[in-house]
Write a protein that holds these residues in place. Sequence first.
Motif, PDB file in Angstrom:
ATOM      1  N   MET A   1       0.840  -1.194   0.000  1.00  0.00           N
ATOM      2  CA  MET A   1       0.000   0.000   0.000  1.00  0.00           C
ATOM      3  C   MET A   1       0.878   1.249   0.000  1.00  0.00           C
ATOM      4  O   MET A   1       1.808   1.366   0.792  1.00  0.00           O
ATOM      5  CB  MET A   1      -0.879  -0.018   1.263  1.00  0.00           C
ATOM      6  N   ALA A   2       0.582   2.201  -0.882  1.00  0.00           N
ATOM      7  CA  ALA A   2       1.422   3.400  -1.010  1.00  0.00           C
ATOM      8  C   ALA A   2       1.329   4.303   0.208  1.00  0.00           C
ATOM      9  O   ALA A   2       2.311   4.952   0.590  1.00  0.00           O
ATOM     10  CB  ALA A   2       1.029   4.179  -2.263  1.00  0.00           C
ATOM     11  N   VAL A   3       0.146   4.376   0.820  1.00  0.00           N
ATOM     12  CA  VAL A   3      -0.063   5.184   2.027  1.00  0.00           C
ATOM     13  C   VAL A   3      -0.879   4.367   3.016  1.00  0.00           C
ATOM     14  O   VAL A   3      -1.851   3.705   2.647  1.00  0.00           O
ATOM     15  CB  VAL A   3      -0.836   6.490   1.730  1.00  0.00           C
ATOM     16  N   ASP A   4      -0.493   4.434   4.284  1.00  0.00           N
ATOM     17  CA  ASP A   4      -1.245   3.724   5.317  1.00  0.00           C
ATOM     18  C   ASP A   4      -1.240   4.562   6.583  1.00  0.00           C
ATOM     19  O   ASP A   4      -0.255   5.240   6.888  1.00  0.00           O
ATOM     20  CB  ASP A   4      -0.615   2.351   5.592  1.00  0.00           C
ATOM     21  N   LEU A   5      -2.346   4.536   7.303  1.00  0.00           N
ATOM     22  CA  LEU A   5      -2.459   5.261   8.563  1.00  0.00           C
ATOM     23  C   LEU A   5      -2.894   4.283   9.644  1.00  0.00           C
ATOM     24  O   LEU A   5      -3.951   3.659   9.547  1.00  0.00           O
ATOM     25  CB  LEU A   5      -3.472   6.402   8.434  1.00  0.00           C
ATOM     26  N   LYS A   6      -2.067   4.145  10.673  1.00  0.00           N
ATOM     27  CA  LYS A   6      -2.351   3.210  11.767  1.00  0.00           C
ATOM     28  C   LYS A   6      -2.616   3.985  13.053  1.00  0.00           C
ATOM     29  O   LYS A   6      -2.008   5.018  13.308  1.00  0.00           O
ATOM     30  CB  LYS A   6      -1.159   2.269  11.974  1.00  0.00           C
ATOM     31  N   ILE A   7      -3.526   3.438  13.854  1.00  0.00           N
ATOM     32  CA  ILE A   7      -3.804   4.014  15.166  1.00  0.00           C
ATOM     33  C   ILE A   7      -2.801   3.459  16.159  1.00  0.00           C
ATOM     34  O   ILE A   7      -2.486   2.265  16.146  1.00  0.00           O
ATOM     35  CB  ILE A   7      -5.239   3.655  15.620  1.00  0.00           C
ATOM     36  N   ILE A   8      -2.290   4.311  17.036  1.00  0.00           N
ATOM     37  CA  ILE A   8      -1.358   3.844  18.059  1.00  0.00           C
ATOM     38  C   ILE A   8      -2.121   3.129  19.160  1.00  0.00           C
ATOM     39  O   ILE A   8      -3.001   3.716  19.800  1.00  0.00           O
ATOM     40  CB  ILE A   8      -0.537   5.019  18.633  1.00  0.00           C
ATOM     41  N   ASN A   9      -1.808   1.864  19.343  1.00  0.00           N
ATOM     42  CA  ASN A   9      -2.393   1.051  20.405  1.00  0.00           C
ATOM     43  C   ASN A   9      -1.452  -0.126  20.660  1.00  0.00           C
ATOM     44  O   ASN A   9      -0.442  -0.270  19.964  1.00  0.00           O
ATOM     45  CB  ASN A   9      -3.806   0.576  20.020  1.00  0.00           C
ATOM     46  N   LEU A  25       6.000   8.622   9.737  1.00  0.00           N
ATOM     47  CA  LEU A  25       5.829   9.761  10.625  1.00  0.00           C
ATOM     48  C   LEU A  25       4.984   9.298  11.802  1.00  0.00           C
ATOM     49  O   LEU A  25       3.826   8.914  11.641  1.00  0.00           O
ATOM     50  CB  LEU A  25       5.137  10.918   9.893  1.00  0.00           C
ATOM     51  N   ILE A  26       5.573   9.310  12.997  1.00  0.00           N
ATOM     52  CA  ILE A  26       4.879   8.885  14.211  1.00  0.00           C
ATOM     53  C   ILE A  26       4.425  10.125  14.963  1.00  0.00           C
ATOM     54  O   ILE A  26       5.225  11.036  15.225  1.00  0.00           O
ATOM     55  CB  ILE A  26       5.800   8.036  15.114  1.00  0.00           C
ATOM     56  N   TYR A  27       3.146  10.164  15.330  1.00  0.00           N
ATOM     57  CA  TYR A  27       2.595  11.298  16.062  1.00  0.00           C
ATOM     58  C   TYR A  27       1.961  10.807  17.353  1.00  0.00           C
ATOM     59  O   TYR A  27       1.040   9.986  17.327  1.00  0.00           O
ATOM     60  CB  TYR A  27       1.560  12.032  15.208  1.00  0.00           C
ATOM     61  N   CYS A  28       2.474  11.292  18.480  1.00  0.00           N
ATOM     62  CA  CYS A  28       1.914  10.953  19.793  1.00  0.00           C
ATOM     63  C   CYS A  28       1.026  12.112  20.241  1.00  0.00           C
ATOM     64  O   CYS A  28       1.524  13.194  20.569  1.00  0.00           O
ATOM     65  CB  CYS A  28       3.034  10.698  20.805  1.00  0.00           C
ATOM     66  N   LYS A  29      -0.263  11.882  20.256  1.00  0.00           N
ATOM     67  CA  LYS A  29      -1.209  12.908  20.698  1.00  0.00           C
ATOM     68  C   LYS A  29      -1.230  13.002  22.219  1.00  0.00           C
ATOM     69  O   LYS A  29      -1.312  14.091  22.798  1.00  0.00           O
ATOM     70  CB  LYS A  29      -2.602  12.588  20.153  1.00  0.00           C
ATOM     71  N   ASN A  65      -0.668   4.167  27.663  1.00  0.00           N
ATOM     72  CA  ASN A  65      -1.907   4.955  27.550  1.00  0.00           C
ATOM     73  C   ASN A  65      -1.819   5.991  26.438  1.00  0.00           C
ATOM     74  O   ASN A  65      -2.136   7.163  26.627  1.00  0.00           O
ATOM     75  CB  ASN A  65      -2.208   5.648  28.883  1.00  0.00           C
ATOM     76  N   SER A  66      -1.362   5.533  25.280  1.00  0.00           N
ATOM     77  CA  SER A  66      -1.058   6.464  24.195  1.00  0.00           C
ATOM     78  C   SER A  66      -2.178   6.553  23.170  1.00  0.00           C
ATOM     79  O   SER A  66      -2.913   5.597  22.925  1.00  0.00           O
ATOM     80  CB  SER A  66       0.231   6.031  23.481  1.00  0.00           C
ATOM     81  N   ASP A  67      -2.244   7.728  22.580  1.00  0.00           N
ATOM     82  CA  ASP A  67      -3.166   7.995  21.477  1.00  0.00           C
ATOM     83  C   ASP A  67      -2.377   8.718  20.405  1.00  0.00           C
ATOM     84  O   ASP A  67      -1.527   9.567  20.703  1.00  0.00           O
ATOM     85  CB  ASP A  67      -4.328   8.856  21.969  1.00  0.00           C
ATOM     86  N   GLY A  68      -2.638   8.386  19.151  1.00  0.00           N
ATOM     87  CA  GLY A  68      -1.921   9.045  18.070  1.00  0.00           C
ATOM     88  C   GLY A  68      -1.970   8.225  16.797  1.00  0.00           C
ATOM     89  O   GLY A  68      -2.783   7.303  16.661  1.00  0.00           O
TER      90      GLY A  68
END
Length: 269
Positions: A1-9, A25-29, A65-68
């Motif tokens: 897949m050229a682009v993928d977006l995963k939820i942090i869990n 690119l990892i983003y920690c909300k 307990n991460s979200d991002g």
Amino acid sequence: MAVDLKIINPSILMAVPERQYKFVLIYCKSGKITIDIDDEKYVIEERQFLTITPKQFYQFIEVSNSDGFILEFTYDFFCKSDKAIELIYHNGLYCHFGLNELINIASEESYLNVEHCFSLINKELLNKDFEYEASLHSIVTLLHIEVSRNKIIQQQRPLYKPDALFLNFLNLVRDNFEKRLAAKEYAALLNITEQKLNELTKKNTGETTQQVINDLIILEAKRLLNYEDLNVKQIAFKLGFDDSHYFSRFFKKQTSTRAKDHLRKLLSN
């Protein structure tokens, strides 16, 4: 897949390190994420980014307990022009030399912009409406501009602006270790003279073309030594060396020289 977006869990946790072949690119909300990249441990905290460059080894170790989000995309998806190539490497956002950096979100306005970009990316990937890939490219570009702006605010050093031709050279080296090409052969692949290539590397790194090639070879050798179940002879072969003894001498000389250079720079500051 050229682009993928995963939820942090917790499902992102990994038993062993893996080599990444996409840009990440990892983003920690919120919360905290611990990750190992090329044998260096990083802790990503609330409202922080961290990037992974293709060919690096990585392992998610802990998620508290991460979200991002974790955004992954291929070189071919994003780098459709010189401008796009320069953007993802602009200011070392993604770095060939393994210098991963935590990037803080500087303002509430930036935080809202980032959140909006991720929401739009998720929507495009779910719905796949007309021309969604073109839309995705635009949104991913806007997101990286926002991340770059935050890095510029955060850092205390001059802006680093590599040009696309130099970045294409680095990609060629990274993708052709087994051929062990000489500087003049890389210049020919880029349709420029060896002198022009040397001028490019000097301008962007302060080093000769050959030293940049050697730096990238050593970085890859360290990854193979740390993460692959290979002996010295097999590693030498993967890096284009027919003689493992010569490779060992090359490795020792280069690592010793770089260590001395690093010490000299520290002492001069």
